[in-house]
Design an enzyme around this catalytic site. Sequence first.
Site, PDB file in Angstrom:
ATOM      1  N   VAL A 129       6.430 -21.726 -19.136  1.00 54.81           N
ATOM      2  CA  VAL A 129       7.665 -21.558 -18.366  1.00 54.81           C
ATOM      3  C   VAL A 129       7.882 -20.104 -17.953  1.00 54.81           C
ATOM      4  CG1 VAL A 129       8.762 -23.506 -19.521  1.00 54.81           C
ATOM      5  CG2 VAL A 129       9.149 -21.190 -20.389  1.00 54.81           C
ATOM      6  N   GLU A 130       6.990 -19.211 -18.359  1.00 52.30           N
ATOM      7  CA  GLU A 130       7.168 -17.805 -17.989  1.00 52.30           C
ATOM      8  C   GLU A 130       6.044 -17.384 -17.032  1.00 52.30           C
ATOM      9  OE1 GLU A 130       8.694 -15.237 -21.218  1.00 52.30           O
ATOM     10  OE2 GLU A 130       8.809 -17.031 -22.449  1.00 52.30           O
ATOM     11  N   MET A 131       4.963 -16.792 -17.532  1.00 50.35           N
ATOM     12  CA  MET A 131       3.921 -16.295 -16.636  1.00 50.35           C
ATOM     13  C   MET A 131       2.765 -17.280 -16.479  1.00 50.35           C
ATOM     14  SD  MET A 131       4.290 -12.356 -17.958  1.00 50.35           S
ATOM     15  CE  MET A 131       3.391 -11.385 -16.746  1.00 50.35           C
TER      16      MET A 131
END
Lengths: 347, 347
Positions: B133-135
């Site tokens: 959900v981030e990078m």
Amino acid sequence: MRLTLSALVASTALAGAAQADALRDEALQYFAPLPSTVPAVKDNRITPEKIDLGKALFFDPRLSASGVFSCASCHNLATGGDDNMETSVGHGWQKGPRNSPTVLNAVLNEAQFWDGRADDLKAQAKGPVQAGVEMANTPAQVELTLNSMPQYVDWFKAAFPGEDSPANFDNMAKAIEAFEATLITPAPFDAFLNGDDQALTADARAGLKLFMDKGCSSCHSGVNVGGHGYYPFGLIEKPGADILPAGDKGRFSVTATVDDEYVFRAAPLRNVAVTAPYFHSGKVWDLPTAVSIMAESQLGEQMSDQEVGQVVAFLQSLTGTMPAVTVPVLPAETASTPRPTSEVMPE
Amino acid sequence: MRLTLSALVASTALAGAAQADALRDEALQYFAPLPSTVPAVKDNRITPEKIDLGKALFFDPRLSASGVFSCASCHNLATGGDDNMETSVGHGWQKGPRNSPTVLNAVLNEAQFWDGRADDLKAQAKGPVQAGVEMANTPAQVELTLNSMPQYVDWFKAAFPGEDSPANFDNMAKAIEAFEATLITPAPFDAFLNGDDQALTADARAGLKLFMDKGCSSCHSGVNVGGHGYYPFGLIEKPGADILPAGDKGRFSVTATVDDEYVFRAAPLRNVAVTAPYFHSGKVWDLPTAVSIMAESQLGEQMSDQEVGQVVAFLQSLTGTMPAVTVPVLPAETASTPRPTSEVMPE
């Protein structure tokens, strides 16, 4: 013998200098070196206060509805003033329609956007802030945001003295333009134009000669080696739909003139070697390939690998030195600052 | 008469100084001023080469699969070292589970993340890069990316001399930790601890006294005024589910111990006034409200408005001066650099 050799070396150097002078004289008919001071812009006197405010705004993600994107997101000063993507990712993970152009030296373009629909950077700056697929914000919301932070209001007062409500959308755009006007990147090519024979390699000089002789400089000329004038992409031969998608008719959407179908502004080529991918579609990542495509589609030329290599060497000499930009310290939100929303509004 | 008045002023000043000394002595039992040099970190000698490389990596969006996010996206140095959102927006427009903590002075925390699951910043740095959900990237892809750019390889060689393949995921994390260790922000509170009586306003001094007397400093202590030790959120009284969502059991997910349900690391409070919204849930935007909630839930205290205002004045004295950080110039991609993809992979 040593004397003779010295004389020979000296005369060769002289001949080289004369050749460089001739090349420079020819180049100066097409191009101009960057100015040594921040360029003046129309209807927007540039002051240190405006530059500082503009830098803060340029880096402020709260200009976007989501709080995710600032101007610097797609015009990243760490990566050549663009985002190195085919097309930018914006609000709601939507993709923009065209490749993000570099902000570096953009103040010297005669118009902004790939289709030239904005006359200048203060007009341009208002576009992405409002575009649903980019920052998805509104002028009213931006003004609420800016006026909610006393520090911003003070900065606007200093940058736009004597105005009643200086923290407004128009002034936001003017301040951003003022900051962007400082993003000038002198390159080896400028040093060459300014008289330094050693600034370009032999390959770069040969590439410069080719660039002029083959006709690239008919469109890519001026101080930004492009950035003005509109030309059909595929003047001689249309590239494939992978590179020139049928759905994007370029300047036609601005002028609604049939002649402007698939017409785009000649790309400014400063820093082109560090701003892949190429073309409005962003479909080509490799600079030699981009040069070959241009030669074929615009000039009907099949360039040899050696020629392409030399043109690329010239283009690499357009990679300039970034001004030092210190990350600004932005004002903190207050109770009345609109909160970020990642919600995607229906069209 | 004038002499007497002078004497009175002098003796009042002396009494004030004595009071300030007593407050400082008490404060030094709980807190410590920031160090004047870059702190040493475990197993990672900090060198200028490592700091420079780490800065480049910190700002490089190509550490993310999409090319959209860098460390600086959620730990924005322009906005207090965090992103001023409830929870961060990441790959595919997904929202992260917890509020992004500030990177400023984070090197001085005893552990990283809200649940302390990373021992230090080099362990922390690997998390977001890989989080879907981030990078949404992988160590292998990051290593391909870094090794595709000769300039990066040279920088890694200079930062990690003598290593065979220095441009690797572990060293990426170490370099980022080295840069982050420079992000130290001395504040008025440090000046006070260091002996400057005038550094804090009367309200801030009263707030500091309250902060210690009421018991806030039992958890929020040390050089970062927090950042170590784990405590249940709602020690005395659980806040509502809007602030403490039932789904996030905090440190329980690290230790699988029932005692650790809803346990979180005491938040480090440096720069708290510029890093709203608050708590791991990011649900509270207003600092006085956050202080009141803490007083009630952790101490069973109903603080008066005046007391809350004084504590907030103290917390504002923790807002420090940012080091000047110049935007780095990152290496350009090459033919072998993996291309950004905005595609969201199924779990």
